[in-house]
Design a protein around this motif. Structure first.
Motif, short mmCIF file in Angstrom:
data_model
loop_
_atom_site.label_atom_id
_atom_site.label_comp_id
_atom_site.label_asym_id
_atom_site.label_seq_id
_atom_site.Cartn_x
_atom_site.Cartn_y
_atom_site.Cartn_z
N THR A 54 1.07 3.95 -3.12
CA THR A 54 0.69 5.33 -2.80
C THR A 54 1.80 6.30 -3.16
O THR A 54 1.55 7.37 -3.77
CB THR A 54 0.36 5.47 -1.31
OG1 THR A 54 -0.70 4.56 -0.97
CG2 THR A 54 -0.08 6.88 -0.99
N GLU A 55 3.04 5.95 -2.80
CA GLU A 55 4.16 6.83 -3.10
C GLU A 55 4.40 6.92 -4.61
O GLU A 55 4.75 7.99 -5.13
CB GLU A 55 5.42 6.32 -2.40
CG GLU A 55 5.39 6.47 -0.88
CD GLU A 55 5.28 7.93 -0.46
OE1 GLU A 55 6.03 8.76 -1.02
OE2 GLU A 55 4.45 8.23 0.41
N TRP A 101 0.84 -1.21 0.00
CA TRP A 101 0.00 0.00 0.00
C TRP A 101 0.87 1.25 0.00
O TRP A 101 0.62 2.20 -0.75
CB TRP A 101 -0.91 0.00 1.23
CG TRP A 101 -1.63 1.30 1.41
CD1 TRP A 101 -2.77 1.72 0.79
CD2 TRP A 101 -1.22 2.38 2.27
NE1 TRP A 101 -3.11 2.98 1.21
CE2 TRP A 101 -2.17 3.42 2.11
CE3 TRP A 101 -0.18 2.56 3.15
CZ2 TRP A 101 -2.08 4.61 2.81
CZ3 TRP A 101 -0.08 3.75 3.85
CH2 TRP A 101 -1.03 4.76 3.67
N TYR A 102 1.92 1.26 0.82
CA TYR A 102 2.80 2.43 0.89
C TYR A 102 3.52 2.64 -0.44
O TYR A 102 3.64 3.78 -0.92
CB TYR A 102 3.81 2.23 2.02
CG TYR A 102 4.79 3.37 2.16
CD1 TYR A 102 4.43 4.53 2.86
CD2 TYR A 102 6.06 3.30 1.61
CE1 TYR A 102 5.32 5.58 3.00
CE2 TYR A 102 6.95 4.35 1.73
CZ TYR A 102 6.58 5.48 2.43
OH TYR A 102 7.46 6.53 2.55
N LYS A 127 2.12 6.68 -6.89
CA LYS A 127 1.05 7.51 -7.43
C LYS A 127 1.35 8.99 -7.18
O LYS A 127 1.15 9.84 -8.07
CB LYS A 127 -0.29 7.12 -6.79
CG LYS A 127 -1.47 7.87 -7.36
CD LYS A 127 -2.78 7.39 -6.72
CE LYS A 127 -3.98 8.14 -7.29
NZ LYS A 127 -5.25 7.67 -6.68
N LYS A 128 1.85 9.30 -5.99
CA LYS A 128 2.21 10.68 -5.68
C LYS A 128 3.33 11.18 -6.59
O LYS A 128 3.30 12.31 -7.07
CB LYS A 128 2.64 10.79 -4.21
CG LYS A 128 1.51 10.62 -3.21
CD LYS A 128 2.03 10.77 -1.79
CE LYS A 128 0.92 10.60 -0.77
NZ LYS A 128 1.44 10.71 0.63
#
Length: 264
Positions: free
Chosen positions: A238-239, A234-235, A241-242
């Motif tokens: 998410t990173e 998940w991390y 995507k950012k």
């Protein structure tokens, strides 16, 4: 079946040292050889537990300069073999495996001294153009490296519980008690040193979740590992995507600035 296991354990001990000083295909780390030893002996759980224990011990030890560290890989192989074959626990594996790992230090020093002469002989043959002889002598180095772990392993495998009992009888009681206490303390020290170099503050919530799952909910290590993998995945996503959004924003800003310059 026992004979096959004995042969495979001896071969694993010999190849581990060759791999450590050469191709590094398998890795000599305790957790790796512990897993393989557990598979050979038919008890993967014991191999993982003993390998993990010695791996955590090795986190606090480093062979720097001329210093030598105990051979925790050999200690893991011997400890797993003894624990599974005799039905004893981790304390006995540490009490027997660690002295054998300490014995390997002395054998390693002897091998290094002898290999020094082997290297000089190879250099001399190279200078004289005797390359075939040099290539033949080159095999002496790996052979000696493997013998430093094969010899203790063969002794333990051949004599089994007798040599184990002899070692335990020779070692004073206070030493074995100290090793048992160290078996419980050193893993904690290893984890502490590992966390010292990890971004603990950044991932503190995940560490607390893992602690709660283990200490209060008694979740098995495999379950905690799966939860940790899910959190890491998940991390990571998410990173990523950012980072993609930030890169896109920079690209749009650059295009706008170029457009403004063109209009002018």
């Amino acid at each position: 079946m026992h004979i096959i296991q004995d042969i495979l354990i001896v071969l694993l001990a010999g190849y581990m040292t060759i791999d450590q000083n050469g191709p590094v295909v398998m890795s000599w780390f305790s957790v790796i050889v512990g897993t393989i030893s557990g598979l050979i002996m038919g008890d993967l759980n014991t191999g993982l537990m003993i390998g993990g224990t010695f791996q955590l011990m090795s986190l606090g030890v480093a062979a720097l300069g001329g210093a030598s560290a105990p051979n925790y890989g050999l200690a893991t192989i011997i400890g797993t073999f003894i624990a599974v074959r005799t039905g004893t626990g981790i304390d006995a594996a540490v009490g027997v495996g660690l002295p054998v790992g300490l014995l390997a230090i002395q054998l390693e020093v002897v091998v290094c001294i002898v290999n020094n002469f082997v290297a000089h002989k190879m250099q001399s043959d190279n200078n004289e153009g005797k390359w075939k002889n040099m290539n033949r002598i080159a095999w002496v180095g790996p052979l000696l490296c493997s013998l430093q772990t094969i010899i203790p392993t063969v002794i333990v495998v051949c004599f089994g519980a007798n040599v184990v009992n002899f070692i335990l009888d020779v070692i004073p009681q206070w030493v074995t008690d100290g090793l048992s206490i160290a078996a419980g303390m050193l893993p904690v020290v290893g984890i502490g040193m590992l966390m010292r170099y990890m971004p603990v503050k950044k991932f503190l919530p995940f560490i607390l979740i893992g602690f709660i799952l283990s200490a209060y909910l008694s979740m098995p290590v495999l379950g905690i590992a799966i939860v940790g993998f899910a959190a890491a995945f998940w991390y990571f996503t998410t990173e990523m995507k950012k980072a993609a959004e930030a890169e896109k924003a920079v690209a749009v800003t650059t295009v706008d600035e170029m457009g403004d310059d063109f209009d002018e």
